[in-house]
Enzyme design. Structure first.
Site, PDB file in Angstrom:
ATOM      1  N   ALA A   1      46.748  45.821  42.100  1.00  0.00           N
ATOM      2  CA  ALA A   1      45.822  45.834  40.962  1.00  0.00           C
ATOM      3  C   ALA A   1      44.439  46.312  41.364  1.00  0.00           C
ATOM      4  O   ALA A   1      43.936  45.966  42.438  1.00  0.00           O
ATOM      5  CB  ALA A   1      45.723  44.433  40.363  1.00  0.00           C
ATOM      6  N   THR A   2      43.824  47.068  40.488  1.00  0.00           N
ATOM      7  CA  THR A   2      42.444  47.496  40.724  1.00  0.00           C
ATOM      8  C   THR A   2      41.530  46.286  40.926  1.00  0.00           C
ATOM      9  O   THR A   2      40.718  46.287  41.857  1.00  0.00           O
ATOM     10  CB  THR A   2      41.949  48.397  39.576  1.00  0.00           C
ATOM     11  OG1 THR A   2      42.813  49.526  39.476  1.00  0.00           O
ATOM     12  CG2 THR A   2      40.522  48.858  39.800  1.00  0.00           C
TER      13      THR A   2
ATOM     14  N   MET B   1      41.897  45.063  44.458  1.00  0.00           N
ATOM     15  CA  MET B   1      41.269  45.965  45.419  1.00  0.00           C
ATOM     16  C   MET B   1      39.746  45.773  45.414  1.00  0.00           C
ATOM     17  O   MET B   1      39.104  45.724  46.468  1.00  0.00           O
ATOM     18  CB  MET B   1      41.615  47.418  45.105  1.00  0.00           C
ATOM     19  CG  MET B   1      41.026  48.411  46.098  1.00  0.00           C
ATOM     20  SD  MET B   1      41.365  50.137  45.686  1.00  0.00           S
ATOM     21  CE  MET B   1      40.300  50.362  44.248  1.00  0.00           C
TER      22      MET B   1
ATOM     23  N   LEU C   1      38.791  42.627  47.217  1.00  0.00           N
ATOM     24  CA  LEU C   1      38.850  42.847  48.667  1.00  0.00           C
ATOM     25  C   LEU C   1      37.605  43.605  49.136  1.00  0.00           C
ATOM     26  O   LEU C   1      37.016  43.264  50.167  1.00  0.00           O
ATOM     27  CB  LEU C   1      40.123  43.613  49.037  1.00  0.00           C
ATOM     28  CG  LEU C   1      40.275  43.984  50.507  1.00  0.00           C
ATOM     29  CD1 LEU C   1      40.357  42.733  51.395  1.00  0.00           C
ATOM     30  CD2 LEU C   1      41.509  44.874  50.691  1.00  0.00           C
ATOM     31  N   MET C   2      37.187  44.595  48.383  1.00  0.00           N
ATOM     32  CA  MET C   2      35.997  45.366  48.743  1.00  0.00           C
ATOM     33  C   MET C   2      34.746  44.486  48.731  1.00  0.00           C
ATOM     34  O   MET C   2      33.925  44.544  49.657  1.00  0.00           O
ATOM     35  CB  MET C   2      35.819  46.550  47.793  1.00  0.00           C
ATOM     36  CG  MET C   2      36.855  47.629  47.973  1.00  0.00           C
ATOM     37  SD  MET C   2      36.753  48.867  46.655  1.00  0.00           S
ATOM     38  CE  MET C   2      37.621  50.238  47.420  1.00  0.00           C
ATOM     39  N   GLU C   3      34.591  43.663  47.701  1.00  0.00           N
ATOM     40  CA  GLU C   3      33.428  42.773  47.624  1.00  0.00           C
ATOM     41  C   GLU C   3      33.423  41.775  48.770  1.00  0.00           C
ATOM     42  O   GLU C   3      32.391  41.522  49.392  1.00  0.00           O
ATOM     43  CB  GLU C   3      33.409  42.032  46.288  1.00  0.00           C
ATOM     44  CG  GLU C   3      33.046  42.902  45.117  1.00  0.00           C
ATOM     45  CD  GLU C   3      32.598  42.085  43.929  1.00  0.00           C
ATOM     46  OE1 GLU C   3      31.483  41.516  43.995  1.00  0.00           O
ATOM     47  OE2 GLU C   3      33.353  42.015  42.950  1.00  0.00           O
TER      48      GLU C   3
ATOM     49  N   GLY D   1      27.463  39.640  44.358  1.00  0.00           N
ATOM     50  CA  GLY D   1      27.695  40.989  43.866  1.00  0.00           C
ATOM     51  C   GLY D   1      26.984  41.231  42.555  1.00  0.00           C
ATOM     52  O   GLY D   1      26.952  40.357  41.683  1.00  0.00           O
TER      53      GLY D   1
ATOM     54  N   HIS E   1      39.875  54.081  41.758  1.00  0.00           N
ATOM     55  CA  HIS E   1      41.177  53.694  42.307  1.00  0.00           C
ATOM     56  C   HIS E   1      42.024  54.960  42.263  1.00  0.00           C
ATOM     57  O   HIS E   1      42.477  55.372  41.206  1.00  0.00           O
ATOM     58  CB  HIS E   1      41.793  52.568  41.471  1.00  0.00           C
ATOM     59  CG  HIS E   1      42.907  51.870  42.154  1.00  0.00           C
ATOM     60  ND1 HIS E   1      43.361  50.641  41.729  1.00  0.00           N
ATOM     61  CD2 HIS E   1      43.677  52.200  43.215  1.00  0.00           C
ATOM     62  CE1 HIS E   1      44.351  50.250  42.509  1.00  0.00           C
ATOM     63  NE2 HIS E   1      44.574  51.200  43.420  1.00  0.00           N
TER      64      HIS E   1
ATOM     65  N   ARG F   1      24.869  44.233  46.392  1.00  0.00           N
ATOM     66  CA  ARG F   1      24.801  42.780  46.464  1.00  0.00           C
ATOM     67  C   ARG F   1      23.340  42.384  46.646  1.00  0.00           C
ATOM     68  O   ARG F   1      22.541  43.170  47.164  1.00  0.00           O
ATOM     69  CB  ARG F   1      25.632  42.241  47.640  1.00  0.00           C
ATOM     70  CG  ARG F   1      27.100  42.652  47.577  1.00  0.00           C
ATOM     71  CD  ARG F   1      27.940  41.986  48.645  1.00  0.00           C
ATOM     72  NE  ARG F   1      28.091  40.562  48.427  1.00  0.00           N
ATOM     73  CZ  ARG F   1      28.955  40.021  47.566  1.00  0.00           C
ATOM     74  NH1 ARG F   1      29.735  40.784  46.824  1.00  0.00           N
ATOM     75  NH2 ARG F   1      29.028  38.713  47.437  1.00  0.00           N
TER      76      ARG F   1
END
Length: 127
Positions: free
Chosen positions: A35-36, A39, A42-44, A63, A70, A114
């Site tokens: 799922a976007t 993802m 995970l990036m954050e 954030g 994506h 952030r």
């Protein structure tokens, strides 16, 4: 508060896509692929972990903006790697370049911002 966060601070994380990470489970799509929103989470997380060692005691980052593409789907069971790189520091605002790839190549990229906050003050404002 004086900050000493080096530009280029990096972090890399790896996950294996599970059923709970799929677009169908998130409600963001109808198929069982990564799922976007998973993802992006995970990036954050990778970005916040990359600067955590440099923050003063009692401070975290939150954030505030994300601009992500994506690029392609990743099936359940495949490994995903994410890397964040700190590209700018403007006072308490931090900007990161984030990328994610699976075993076949690039799946996502973009930027993420952030802000550094005092945890206690941040939570008190919410009450």
């Amino acid at each position: 508060m004086e900050l000493h966060i080096p530009l280029g601070a990096k972090r890399k994380q790896h996950v294996t896509v599970r059923m709970k990470d799929t677009a169908f489970r998130y409600g963001s799509g109808l198929v069982d692929v990564y799922a976007t929103p998973a993802m992006i989470a995970l990036m954050e997380n990778t970005a916040q972990l990359s600067v955590k060692p440099y923050l003063p005691e009692g401070h975290i980052t939150v954030g505030t903006a994300i601009d992500i593409r994506h690029h392609k789907a990743t099936p359940v069971g495949m490994k995903v790697t994410c890397e964040s790189v700190l590209t700018a520091v403007e006072g308490k605002k931090l900007t990161f370049s984030v990328t994610a790839w699976d075993e076949k190549g690039l799946i996502g990229s973009g930027s993420h911002s952030r802000y550094i906050v005092n945890t206690e003050e941040f939570l008190n404002r919410l009450r």
